[in-house]
Design a protein around this motif. Structure first.
Motif, PDB file in Angstrom:
ATOM      1  N   TRP A  23      -5.651  -7.151   8.987  1.00 42.51           N
ATOM      2  CA  TRP A  23      -5.402  -6.625   7.642  1.00 42.51           C
ATOM      3  C   TRP A  23      -6.432  -5.577   7.216  1.00 42.51           C
ATOM      4  O   TRP A  23      -6.349  -5.039   6.106  1.00 42.51           O
ATOM      5  CB  TRP A  23      -5.423  -7.761   6.618  1.00 42.51           C
ATOM      6  N   GLU A  24      -7.412  -5.304   8.065  1.00 42.77           N
ATOM      7  CA  GLU A  24      -8.532  -4.466   7.636  1.00 42.77           C
ATOM      8  C   GLU A  24      -8.108  -3.064   7.226  1.00 42.77           C
ATOM      9  O   GLU A  24      -8.726  -2.451   6.345  1.00 42.77           O
ATOM     10  CB  GLU A  24      -9.589  -4.415   8.745  1.00 42.77           C
ATOM     11  N   GLU A  25      -7.036  -2.554   7.815  1.00 43.57           N
ATOM     12  CA  GLU A  25      -6.611  -1.194   7.481  1.00 43.57           C
ATOM     13  C   GLU A  25      -6.176  -1.059   6.022  1.00 43.57           C
ATOM     14  O   GLU A  25      -6.101   0.057   5.488  1.00 43.57           O
ATOM     15  CB  GLU A  25      -5.463  -0.757   8.402  1.00 43.57           C
ATOM     16  N   TRP A  35      -3.860   3.597  -2.964  1.00 45.32           N
ATOM     17  CA  TRP A  35      -5.154   3.047  -2.530  1.00 45.32           C
ATOM     18  C   TRP A  35      -6.146   2.846  -3.670  1.00 45.32           C
ATOM     19  O   TRP A  35      -7.265   2.384  -3.449  1.00 45.32           O
ATOM     20  CB  TRP A  35      -5.758   3.966  -1.474  1.00 45.32           C
ATOM     21  N   ARG A  39       0.825  -1.208   0.000  1.00 45.25           N
ATOM     22  CA  ARG A  39       0.000   0.000   0.000  1.00 45.25           C
ATOM     23  C   ARG A  39       0.866   1.268   0.000  1.00 45.25           C
ATOM     24  O   ARG A  39       0.525   2.268  -0.654  1.00 45.25           O
ATOM     25  CB  ARG A  39      -0.929  -0.002   1.217  1.00 45.25           C
ATOM     26  N   THR A  52     -14.023  -6.970   6.072  1.00 42.99           N
ATOM     27  CA  THR A  52     -13.480  -7.321   4.760  1.00 42.99           C
ATOM     28  C   THR A  52     -14.384  -8.355   4.089  1.00 42.99           C
ATOM     29  O   THR A  52     -14.736  -9.364   4.707  1.00 42.99           O
ATOM     30  CB  THR A  52     -12.068  -7.896   4.905  1.00 42.99           C
ATOM     31  N   LEU A  62     -10.067  -5.869  -1.299  1.00 42.52           N
ATOM     32  CA  LEU A  62     -11.317  -6.133  -2.016  1.00 42.52           C
ATOM     33  C   LEU A  62     -12.034  -7.323  -1.402  1.00 42.52           C
ATOM     34  O   LEU A  62     -13.247  -7.301  -1.217  1.00 42.52           O
ATOM     35  CB  LEU A  62     -11.022  -6.417  -3.494  1.00 42.52           C
ATOM     36  N   TRP A  63     -11.268  -8.374  -1.129  1.00 47.89           N
ATOM     37  CA  TRP A  63     -11.796  -9.520  -0.411  1.00 47.89           C
ATOM     38  C   TRP A  63     -10.653 -10.451   0.000  1.00 47.89           C
ATOM     39  O   TRP A  63      -9.542 -10.351  -0.522  1.00 47.89           O
ATOM     40  CB  TRP A  63     -12.837 -10.289  -1.222  1.00 47.89           C
ATOM     41  N   ARG A  82      -7.770  -2.258   3.400  1.00 53.03           N
ATOM     42  CA  ARG A  82      -8.954  -2.160   2.528  1.00 53.03           C
ATOM     43  C   ARG A  82      -8.905  -3.171   1.378  1.00 53.03           C
ATOM     44  O   ARG A  82      -8.959  -2.804   0.192  1.00 53.03           O
ATOM     45  CB  ARG A  82      -9.095  -0.749   1.969  1.00 53.03           C
ATOM     46  N   GLY A 142      -7.098  -2.324  -6.333  1.00 48.58           N
ATOM     47  CA  GLY A 142      -7.725  -3.318  -5.480  1.00 48.58           C
ATOM     48  C   GLY A 142      -6.793  -4.489  -5.202  1.00 48.58           C
ATOM     49  O   GLY A 142      -6.129  -4.994  -6.104  1.00 48.58           O
TER      50      GLY A 142
END
Length: 387
Positions: free
Chosen positions: A216-218, A191, A186, A245, A222-223, A220, A194
């Protein structure tokens, strides 16, 4: 049964093994080679339909020519619904799942290829003709064992610069190490691109999965893809309910009821579908309709030359997933004369215009790479190459 023109006359398979220069480590799996089956169905008037898939080192070619294929010789290649019904009835003792389901899926794809060739239309138009251009997602190159996170991130920057908006990453054994890698990516890539993390079914418990995905949520994502095998729906739902997520599941699934359960239980946010295992285009269409009614995204698994027809043909299916051109970790480029990639300066690829699937197979390369070639017709089974 068909008339003399479109009756199924012959089915050929080739088992092709492509060694990898560097083995791939996916979760608990180590992949040292890619083994494919190439399938060709021929009608009485000489129209061919072609499909291919990984075998996962199972004798899929023999299931096609010795068990499933002989049951549809003489059937009308254009009547895919009747052929499907015939196969389901003929294989009821084993069930239309697993290797049998995969074989049926490949035959269905071949028949749609024949349909398109005879109609003079690409398959995506027969499926619905939803859009003439579509985005592509790239399976990012595998990182070498000692590659620094920053160096790997720099390689991804180059891919993003070529227009790929979605990149799939494979996991590191340690979730904290994966977190550091995502931070490095990142920091370099920004950002707007994806990112997907494919866990390759490697989580052992819902608690472990929840802790890792939350960490890992920070970034972002896609899945997060395939955290558990698809039939472990309770663990998948526990994870999905506990994290923000999105969770995607479905690669390699050959049992439609498994996907129907995941959709019905609202256990997933993204439905991964693979025409080469879930029942061909016919099976894909059925699950897609259920997922669409539930408001879920549908993402096809690999085999971009096949699944591009699903993405171009139907709404809600995206993106076309491909490996990098001339990828050392895929191998299908050894026997195809075309490779999918984004045109320079474009964010989408145009739909194919050739009739049928438009697969461009290098048959000389297939013959050279194959270690087994089997066929079945009214005269019975034959093996041109024996291992």
């Amino acid at each position: 049964m068909a008339g003399s023109d479109t009756g199924i006359e012959r089915i050929d398979t080739w088992r092709v093994r492509v060694p990898l220069a560097t083995p791939i480590v996916l979760g608990h799996m180590v992949i040292a080679h890619r083994e494919f089956v190439v399938v060709r169905v021929r009608t009485r008037d000489g129209v061919d339909g072609v499909a291919y898939s990984l075998t996962r080192d199972a004798p899929l070619d023999l299931v096609l020519t010795e068990y499933v294929g002989p049951r549809i010789l003489g059937c009308d290649a254009l009547d895919t619904a009747s052929v499907r019904d015939e196969l389901v009835r003929a294989t009821v003792s084993l069930g239309a799942v697993g290797l049998v389901g995969r074989a049926m899926s490949l035959l269905d794809i071949c028949l749609w290829d024949i349909k398109g060739r005879i109609a003079g239309l690409p398959v995506w138009r027969l499926l619905g003709g939803f859009r003439s251009a579509a985005p592509m997602g790239l399976v990012a190159p595998y990182a070498s064992g000692d590659e620094a996170d920053e160096a790997y991130a720099e390689r991804l920057v180059a891919l993003a610069g070529r227009g790929y908006q979605n990149l799939k990453l494979y996991p590191m054994a340690d979730p904290e190490a994966m977190r550091r890698r995502l931070a490095a990516i990142r920091a370099r890539i920004g950002w707007d691109i994806g990112l997907v993390v494919d866990m390759a079914w490697s989580f052992r418990s819902a608690a472990d999965a929840i802790a890792a995905v939350r960490s890992w949520e920070e970034f972002r994502l896609l899945w997060v893809e395939d955290p558990f095998p698809a039939d472990e729906w309770r663990a998948i739902k526990a994870l999905s309910d506990a994290v923000i997520t999105p969770i995607a599941v479905g690669d390699e699934v050959s049992v439609p009821a498994t996907m129907e359960r995941l959709i019905g239980e609202r256990a997933v946010d993204v439905v991964r579908l693979d025409a080469t295992s879930i029942g061909g285009f016919t099976g894909f269409a059925s699950i897609r309709e259920q997922a669409a009614r539930a408001g879920l995204i549908i993402s096809p698994h690999a085999y971009g030359e096949i699944h591009r027809h699903c993405v171009h043909g139907w709404p809600g299916v995206t993106p076309i997933e491909i490996f990098p051109p001339v990828s050392p970790t895929w191998g299908a480029s050894r026997f195809f004369t075309q490779e999918l990639e984004l045109p320079a300066g474009r964010l989408e690829i145009d739909a194919p215009t050739e009739p049928g699937l438009g697969l461009q197979v290098d048959w000389a390369a297939v013959d050279q790479l194959a270690d087994r070639h089997t066929s079945t017709d009214r005269g019975g089974l034959s093996r041109d190459i024996s291992d």
